[in-house]
Design an enzyme around this catalytic site. Structure first.
Site, PDB file in Angstrom:
ATOM      1  N   TYR A 143       5.525  -5.754   0.390  1.00 23.00           N
ATOM      2  CA  TYR A 143       5.780  -4.423  -0.171  1.00 23.00           C
ATOM      3  C   TYR A 143       6.987  -3.751   0.489  1.00 23.00           C
ATOM      4  O   TYR A 143       7.618  -2.880  -0.107  1.00 23.00           O
ATOM      5  CB  TYR A 143       4.560  -3.514   0.013  1.00 23.00           C
ATOM      6  N   LYS A 194      -2.554 -17.336   3.213  1.00 21.86           N
ATOM      7  CA  LYS A 194      -2.220 -18.660   2.674  1.00 21.86           C
ATOM      8  C   LYS A 194      -1.490 -19.413   3.784  1.00 21.86           C
ATOM      9  O   LYS A 194      -0.295 -19.722   3.675  1.00 21.86           O
ATOM     10  CB  LYS A 194      -1.353 -18.505   1.426  1.00 21.86           C
ATOM     11  N   ASP A 251      -4.189  -6.054  -2.268  1.00 27.43           N
ATOM     12  CA  ASP A 251      -4.055  -5.341  -3.539  1.00 27.43           C
ATOM     13  C   ASP A 251      -4.843  -6.076  -4.620  1.00 27.43           C
ATOM     14  O   ASP A 251      -5.627  -5.488  -5.365  1.00 27.43           O
ATOM     15  CB  ASP A 251      -2.564  -5.267  -3.906  1.00 27.43           C
ATOM     16  N   ASP A 255      -8.875  -5.249  -6.239  1.00 30.97           N
ATOM     17  CA  ASP A 255      -9.148  -5.011  -7.665  1.00 30.97           C
ATOM     18  C   ASP A 255     -10.266  -5.932  -8.148  1.00 30.97           C
ATOM     19  O   ASP A 255     -11.133  -5.537  -8.923  1.00 30.97           O
ATOM     20  CB  ASP A 255      -7.891  -5.287  -8.516  1.00 30.97           C
TER      21      ASP A 255
HETATM   22  C1  IPM Z   1      -3.064   0.223  -5.236  1.00 29.95           C
HETATM   23  C2  IPM Z   1      -2.029   0.300  -6.319  1.00 29.95           C
HETATM   24  C3  IPM Z   1      -0.679   0.515  -5.654  1.00 29.95           C
HETATM   25  C4  IPM Z   1      -0.366  -0.712  -4.823  1.00 29.95           C
HETATM   26  C5  IPM Z   1       0.474   0.857  -6.607  1.00 29.95           C
HETATM   27  C6  IPM Z   1       0.156   2.061  -7.463  1.00 29.95           C
HETATM   28  C7  IPM Z   1       1.758   1.057  -5.863  1.00 29.95           C
HETATM   29  O1  IPM Z   1      -2.069  -0.833  -7.118  1.00 29.95           O
HETATM   30  O2  IPM Z   1      -3.171   1.180  -4.443  1.00 29.95           O
HETATM   31  O3  IPM Z   1      -3.782  -0.776  -5.186  1.00 29.95           O
HETATM   32  O4  IPM Z   1       0.106  -1.736  -5.345  1.00 29.95           O
HETATM   33  O5  IPM Z   1      -0.603  -0.644  -3.620  1.00 29.95           O
HETATM   34 MG    MG Z   2      -3.709  -2.115  -6.697  1.00 25.21          MG
END
Ligand code: IPM
Ligand code: MG
Length: 369
Positions: A143, A194, A251, A255
């Site tokens: 990032y 990884k 990330d 999810d």
């Molecule tokens: C998260 C989101 C963010 C990320 C985006 C909105 C920049 O997906 O907080 O998981 O990728 O960190």
């Molecule tokens: Mg995210």
């Protein structure tokens, strides 16, 4: 104990505003019923800040955040800012806030509430009672790594570059958070990378192992490749307690873990830096521009994020637990926003969900009293 705190409130974009209005009800309830005294600074972040200040996080906003006890955020982003330059997009405001506040540890719990076990796309027996905590590194890795960019190579060819980079101190400090949290839970940490294809992953594995033998050998540690972790999360999620991983894998895996619960609208997160510095609290879900302003959003993730702020930044764990219990009571009573609606339940709007929660709080007995 004095209960005087300064909060910066950043509703952001999309459903952030309507969710934050419900947090406001909880804030008022704590002032009226639990002796709190909050000083609130509200400001913009993301697309709203871009429209107002020409950038997704203004310096003055950042300064307010840094001077607060905690920052409560809604969500950022929306299609109207899709064509804005990368460094001015709504997401860039959030990334800058995380980086400048030094929020290197992002805690993302994935908890399956009993009342919502049917909401998961997985079989109830796989997800019932699930309680996983993902600790995602938040201020490093791909990032933020340099070099990055898109280069024109001529002949219609271009080259896109991002850099995955970690140093030992970054790995150690987030792993330390994971070990500390595991001690208060089921005492197990799974570290994901990884290492089979990435040097930064090999370093991650070695540094986590070294820290473990130096400081945390009382905690069970397991190493897992991130792709295997993605698979195991679906196969047998109950094997996990705390998962610690880098920014990008975190990330993605968070999810996935969130979806095990069947309800992204329920999941809070906390981003923490050095002890004593303010934390940032935000729901895991996005700004959902498609339903914004219609009273359909589930405010519980933002309210539960506020509960995490009470626990981790304001040292008011009793009130945090009170809010979490009231959320459970409301769900057990069958009150549902559309995202978690089920047969036989009562579908309500965003603000009616906030009202139901306040009613639940009024019926609860003060844990702290
Ligand atoms: C998260 C989101 C963010 C990320 C985006 C909105 C920049 O997906 O907080 O998981 O990728 O960190
Ligand atoms: Mg995210």
């Amino acid at each position: 104990m004095s209960k005087e705190f300064t909060l910066t409130i950043l509703p952001g974009d999309g459903i952030g505003h309507e969710a934050m209005a419900e947090v406001q009800k909880v804030i008022t309830w704590l002032e009226e019923k639990r002796g709190f005294n909050f000083t609130l600074h509200e400001d913009d972040i993301g697309g709203a800040a871009y429209d107002r200040y020409g950038m997704p996080l203004a310096d003055e906003t950042l300064e307010k955040c840094q001077k607060s006890d905690a920052v409560i955020m809604g969500s950022v982003g929306g299609p109207q800012w899709d064509n804005v330059d990368y460094n001015k997009r709504p997401e860039a405001g959030l990334l800058r806030l995380r980086k400048e506040m030094g929020l290197f540890a992002n805690l993302r719990p994935a908890i399956v509430f009993d009342a919502l076990v049917e909401a998961s796309t997985l079989k109830p027996e796989i997800v019932k009672g699930l309680d996983i905590l993902i600790v995602r590194e938040l201020t490093g890795g791909v990032y933020f790594g340099q070099p990055r960019g898109i280069e024109d190579l001529g002949d219609g060819q271009r080259r896109g570059v991002n850099t995955q980079v970690y140093e030992t101190y970054e790995i150690e400090r987030v792993a330390r958070v994971a070990f500390d949290l595991a001690r208060k839970r089921n005492n197990k940490v799974t570290s994901c990378e990884k290492a089979n294809v990435m040097e930064s992953g090999k370093l991650w594995r070695e540094d986590v192992a070294a820290l473990h033998s130096k400081e945390a050998s009382d905690v069970e540690l397991e190493h897992m490749y991130a792709d295997n972790c993605a698979m195991q999360l679906l196969r047998n999620p109950a094997q996990f307690d705390v998962i610690v991983t880098d920014n990008l894998f975190g990330d993605i895996l968070s999810d996935e873990a969130a979806m095990l619960t069947g309800s992204l609208g329920m999941l809070p997160s906390a981003s923490l830096g050095e002890t004593g510095k303010p934390g940032l609290y935000e729901p895991v879900h996005g700004s959902a521009p498609d339903i914004a302003g219609q009273g359909k959003a589930n405010p519980l993730a933002t309210i539960l994020s506020f509960a995490m702020a009470l626990r981790y930044s304001l040292n008011c764990g009793d009130e945090a637990t009170e809010i979490e219990k009231a959320v459970q009571a409301v769900l057990n009573g069958g009150t549902r926003t559309p995202d978690i609606m089920a047969d036989g339940c009562n579908e309500v709007s965003t603000s009616a969900m906030g009202d139901a929660l306040i009613q639940g709080l009024n019926q609860s007995k003060a844990i702290a009293a």
